[in-house]
Every structure is written in C-alpha cells, then in structure tokens.
Design a protein around this motif. Structure first.
Motif, PDB file in Angstrom:
ATOM      1  N   VAL A  34       0.859  -1.187   0.000  1.00 41.46           N
ATOM      2  CA  VAL A  34       0.000   0.000   0.000  1.00 41.46           C
ATOM      3  C   VAL A  34       0.891   1.232   0.000  1.00 41.46           C
ATOM      4  O   VAL A  34       1.796   1.351   0.842  1.00 41.46           O
ATOM      5  CB  VAL A  34      -0.910   0.010   1.246  1.00 41.46           C
ATOM      6  CG1 VAL A  34      -1.717   1.318   1.312  1.00 41.46           C
ATOM      7  CG2 VAL A  34      -1.847  -1.193   1.222  1.00 41.46           C
ATOM      8  N   PRO A  35       0.684   2.165  -0.922  1.00 39.00           N
ATOM      9  CA  PRO A  35       1.529   3.370  -0.953  1.00 39.00           C
ATOM     10  C   PRO A  35       1.482   4.120   0.378  1.00 39.00           C
ATOM     11  O   PRO A  35       0.413   4.292   0.967  1.00 39.00           O
ATOM     12  CB  PRO A  35       0.902   4.213  -2.074  1.00 39.00           C
ATOM     13  CG  PRO A  35       0.162   3.229  -2.924  1.00 39.00           C
ATOM     14  CD  PRO A  35      -0.346   2.186  -1.982  1.00 39.00           C
ATOM     15  N   GLY A 219      -1.689   4.439   4.761  1.00 41.12           N
ATOM     16  CA  GLY A 219      -2.208   5.022   3.539  1.00 41.12           C
ATOM     17  C   GLY A 219      -3.289   6.065   3.796  1.00 41.12           C
ATOM     18  O   GLY A 219      -3.788   6.685   2.864  1.00 41.12           O
ATOM     19  N   GLN A 220      -3.649   6.263   5.057  1.00 41.45           N
ATOM     20  CA  GLN A 220      -4.676   7.227   5.413  1.00 41.45           C
ATOM     21  C   GLN A 220      -4.081   8.635   5.494  1.00 41.45           C
ATOM     22  O   GLN A 220      -2.905   8.820   5.791  1.00 41.45           O
ATOM     23  CB  GLN A 220      -5.323   6.845   6.741  1.00 41.45           C
ATOM     24  CG  GLN A 220      -6.040   5.497   6.708  1.00 41.45           C
ATOM     25  CD  GLN A 220      -6.526   5.064   8.079  1.00 41.45           C
ATOM     26  OE1 GLN A 220      -6.626   5.870   9.001  1.00 41.45           O
ATOM     27  NE2 GLN A 220      -6.827   3.773   8.209  1.00 41.45           N
ATOM     28  N   THR A 221      -4.932   9.626   5.262  1.00 39.12           N
ATOM     29  CA  THR A 221      -4.475  11.016   5.189  1.00 39.12           C
ATOM     30  C   THR A 221      -3.796  11.488   6.467  1.00 39.12           C
ATOM     31  O   THR A 221      -2.694  12.047   6.415  1.00 39.12           O
ATOM     32  CB  THR A 221      -5.653  11.944   4.842  1.00 39.12           C
ATOM     33  OG1 THR A 221      -6.103  11.644   3.524  1.00 39.12           O
ATOM     34  CG2 THR A 221      -5.236  13.402   4.904  1.00 39.12           C
ATOM     35  N   ASP A 222      -4.420  11.295   7.605  1.00 38.00           N
ATOM     36  CA  ASP A 222      -3.827  11.794   8.850  1.00 38.00           C
ATOM     37  C   ASP A 222      -2.489  11.127   9.145  1.00 38.00           C
ATOM     38  O   ASP A 222      -1.550  11.787   9.603  1.00 38.00           O
ATOM     39  CB  ASP A 222      -4.791  11.582  10.018  1.00 38.00           C
ATOM     40  CG  ASP A 222      -5.909  12.617  10.036  1.00 38.00           C
ATOM     41  OD1 ASP A 222      -5.767  13.652   9.356  1.00 38.00           O
ATOM     42  OD2 ASP A 222      -6.917  12.389  10.735  1.00 38.00           O
ATOM     43  N   TYR A 233       8.843  13.179   4.491  1.00 39.55           N
ATOM     44  CA  TYR A 233       8.443  12.255   3.428  1.00 39.55           C
ATOM     45  C   TYR A 233       7.045  12.640   2.953  1.00 39.55           C
ATOM     46  O   TYR A 233       6.104  12.696   3.730  1.00 39.55           O
ATOM     47  CB  TYR A 233       8.452  10.814   3.919  1.00 39.55           C
ATOM     48  CG  TYR A 233       9.819  10.282   4.299  1.00 39.55           C
ATOM     49  CD1 TYR A 233      10.967  11.064   4.150  1.00 39.55           C
ATOM     50  CD2 TYR A 233       9.972   9.008   4.812  1.00 39.55           C
ATOM     51  CE1 TYR A 233      12.216  10.574   4.505  1.00 39.55           C
ATOM     52  CE2 TYR A 233      11.217   8.506   5.165  1.00 39.55           C
ATOM     53  CZ  TYR A 233      12.341   9.304   5.015  1.00 39.55           C
ATOM     54  OH  TYR A 233      13.569   8.812   5.369  1.00 39.55           O
ATOM     55  N   PHE A 234       6.905  12.880   1.661  1.00 37.92           N
ATOM     56  CA  PHE A 234       5.692  13.479   1.115  1.00 37.92           C
ATOM     57  C   PHE A 234       4.595  12.439   0.923  1.00 37.92           C
ATOM     58  O   PHE A 234       4.872  11.300   0.551  1.00 37.92           O
ATOM     59  CB  PHE A 234       6.008  14.160  -0.217  1.00 37.92           C
ATOM     60  CG  PHE A 234       5.153  15.349  -0.496  1.00 37.92           C
ATOM     61  CD1 PHE A 234       5.278  16.499   0.254  1.00 37.92           C
ATOM     62  CD2 PHE A 234       4.203  15.314  -1.512  1.00 37.92           C
ATOM     63  CE1 PHE A 234       4.478  17.604   0.019  1.00 37.92           C
ATOM     64  CE2 PHE A 234       3.403  16.403  -1.768  1.00 37.92           C
ATOM     65  CZ  PHE A 234       3.535  17.555  -0.996  1.00 37.92           C
ATOM     66  N   PRO A 235       3.332  12.808   1.170  1.00 33.07           N
ATOM     67  CA  PRO A 235       2.240  11.845   1.014  1.00 33.07           C
ATOM     68  C   PRO A 235       2.107  11.335  -0.416  1.00 33.07           C
ATOM     69  O   PRO A 235       2.278  12.086  -1.373  1.00 33.07           O
ATOM     70  CB  PRO A 235       0.998  12.645   1.418  1.00 33.07           C
ATOM     71  CG  PRO A 235       1.506  13.747   2.279  1.00 33.07           C
ATOM     72  CD  PRO A 235       2.849  14.093   1.714  1.00 33.07           C
ATOM     73  N   ALA A 236       1.753  10.074  -0.546  1.00 28.22           N
ATOM     74  CA  ALA A 236       1.462   9.495  -1.854  1.00 28.22           C
ATOM     75  C   ALA A 236      -0.013   9.641  -2.188  1.00 28.22           C
ATOM     76  O   ALA A 236      -0.404   9.552  -3.348  1.00 28.22           O
ATOM     77  CB  ALA A 236       1.856   8.020  -1.873  1.00 28.22           C
ATOM     78  N   SER A 237      -0.824   9.873  -1.190  1.00 25.20           N
ATOM     79  CA  SER A 237      -2.269   9.959  -1.366  1.00 25.20           C
ATOM     80  C   SER A 237      -2.689  11.285  -1.986  1.00 25.20           C
ATOM     81  O   SER A 237      -2.295  12.360  -1.528  1.00 25.20           O
ATOM     82  CB  SER A 237      -2.956   9.806   0.000  1.00 25.20           C
ATOM     83  OG  SER A 237      -4.298  10.218  -0.047  1.00 25.20           O
TER      84      SER A 237
END
Length: 309
Positions: A34-35, A219-222, A233-237
């Motif tokens: 999962v990203p 993989g969740q936003t929060d 480290y930048f979000p993949a979402s």
C-alpha cells in the motif's frame, strides 16, 4: 511478499491513489504493498541570497539556472551557486540532465541513449564545474552529506534533492525567509524530476488481519501527514494533497506541482549497477580532466549495452 490485490481492491482508501502510485508496488497484475509516501525531487534555494543578488525568483529552466548561477557565485565570500552532487549517488542527476536534453535511456528493454543529446547534456552539466566554476571545487567527490552541509552552512545557494531532506534543512534555517523550495528547472527538451513511491507490504500470513490494518493505516491522510511532519516524506495519497496542512504551506507547493509532471525512476535490469559503476565514474572523469564528454557518453553507451545483455 503476500499478494494484497483482493484486500486493496476492497479497501475504500484505494480511490485516493492514482494508478502511478501502484506501479512500483505491483508485479504481473498483483499488488504487494500500500503506498505510504513519496520522495519528490525538487530544488532548495537560498531566498535571502536570491534577494541579495536581485533575482526575482528561482530558475524555471536551465537557461535561467545558468544565469542565476553566474550571479550567485562569489568565490571571495566562499560562496558558490550550486551544490553539485558528483560523488556517490551523483549519477541520478547526470541521467536526469541527459533526459532533460532529450536523450532517452532505455526503450522497450533496449539501450536508447541519443549520443548527440547526451554529449550536449554532459557538456552543459560538467561546464558548471569546469568552465563556469559556479560549484564548489570539491564537487567531484561531494555526496549527500557534503551538498547538504554546503547548503546548510551557506556555501551554496541552490541544491537538488528531494522532499526527504526537508526536515534537515528546516532545522538549520528558516522556511521562507532564508530558504524556500522550487520545482527542478526544465531542460531544453524535457522537464525532468523523479517521483518515487514507497509502500508497506506484508511478508507472511501470521496475524494477517492486524498486519493489513497496519499497512493500510499508513495510507490514510492523517497518518501520511503526521509522517510528513515528522520526516519530510511526502504523502502518496491524492486526498492528502488537498489537506490544508499542505495547501496552506507554501514550502510544499513545489512538490505538489512536481507531482503533475514528475517521472518514475528508471527501472530496468542492471540499472543500479550501470548507474553506480559506469555513469558516476564516467562523469567524475570529465570533471577531473581525465575524459571528454564524448568519451564519457561512449563509455555510458557501452556500459548500458553490456548491462542489458
């Protein structure tokens, strides 16, 4: 690695991840992770140095980059425009510049370097050291630690890296006032910046339900934004990119923009060995006067052909 395809397809969070996020985490149609985050290439620049030099903003292309380099370099102050990474790991930017000048590397599993474009690229990039002298004299041996220290201590005004080093830079100087971020400058033929997505997978069936909850949690936003704040480290979402914690912070705008045009890293059999053992020393040899750009490119072409056999 455990095949997570069925679980991912039944997970409501999957909709937050565009298809390119899954490319490096899948094989033969099956999803194995999962990203969680992304390393997004960008440029750090000293906003205070740019203001002092009368530059309105960061360079948008290689022509502007070279012009800015000339204005920002002042050896009498021990100040150079650009922290070139030509030591360990420097191959990455050599390859990026080659692609920015229009040379592919591999097509359909076959070597595809455009010799003329690659020579033009290596000449431009090496001239920053050999002719323009806008990079520190230590450049042929400078790796990550050296370019970071050069930027942090004020020796250099610009450095190319990725979002993963944001916290280190932020701990040394003030965002906005002393430094800021910008997309990588575009080359004459292409705008090249890498975006590498990393994910979390599961290695065995033991406690699979708990393991799935754990990898999907990241993989969740929060969770992604907490990781960003703690590591850079930048979000993949894609959902996380709409969060006010990103949209409201100008330091992240360059990364969001880069996600629109960024390229996945080159991925072919033998890529690591060719990059580290052929590209890096070939470019270093140009910087140290032991080779010409033409000879370096020929060495890269021959090495790539051998790597892909």
């Amino acid at each position: 690695m455990i095949d997570l395809t069925e679980r991912v397809n039944g997970w409501k969070g999957k909709a937050n991840f565009p298809e390119d996020r899954w490319a490096g985490l899948s094989s033969n149609g099956a999803i194995y992770a999962v990203p969680a985050f992304a390393f997004v290439d960008w440029m750090y620049y000293r906003a205070d140095y740019f203001e002092e030099a009368g530059l309105a903003g960061p360079p948008r292309n290689f022509d502007e980059f070279l012009s800015a380099c000339r204005k920002l370099t002042d050896p009498s102050k021990g100040r150079y425009a650009f922290g070139m990474r030509a030591g360990a790991g420097g191959f990455k930017y050599v390859i990026d510049v080659m692609e920015a000048f229009g040379s592919p590397i591999v097509k359909d599993g076959q070597p595809a370097i455009d010799r003329a474009a690659a020579i033009e690229a290596i000449t431009f990039y090496s001239d920053l050291f050999l002719k323009e002298k806008v990079v520190p004299p230590s450049a042929p041996n400078d790796s990550y630690r050296q370019i970071m220290e050069g930027f942090r201590t004020g020796q250099t005004a610009m450095v190319w890296h990725h979002t993963g080093s944001l916290n280190e830079i932020s701990a040394a100087m003030k965002q906005g006032k002393q430094f800021s971020t910008a997309p990588m400058p575009a080359g004459p033929k292409a705008h090249v910046a890498r975006v590498a997505y990393a994910g979390n997978g599961i290695m065995k069936e033991d406690n699979i339900e708990a393991a799935w909850r754990w990898v999907s949690f990241w993989g969740q936003t929060d969770a992604a934004l907490t990781l960003l704040e703690g590591t850079g480290y930048f979000p993949a979402s894609a959902a996380a990119l709409q969060d006010p914690r990103i949209t409201g912070n100008p330091i992240y705008h360059a990364a969001v923009e880069t996600l629109e045009f960024g390229r996945l890293p080159n991925n072919f059999v033998g890529a690591a060995g060719w990059s580290e053992n052929v590209v890096n020393p070939a470019f270093q040899a140009v910087l140290t006067g032991q080779s010409t750009p033409e000879q370096a490119v020929d060495r890269m072409i021959q090495g790539l052909e051998a790597a892909l056999r």
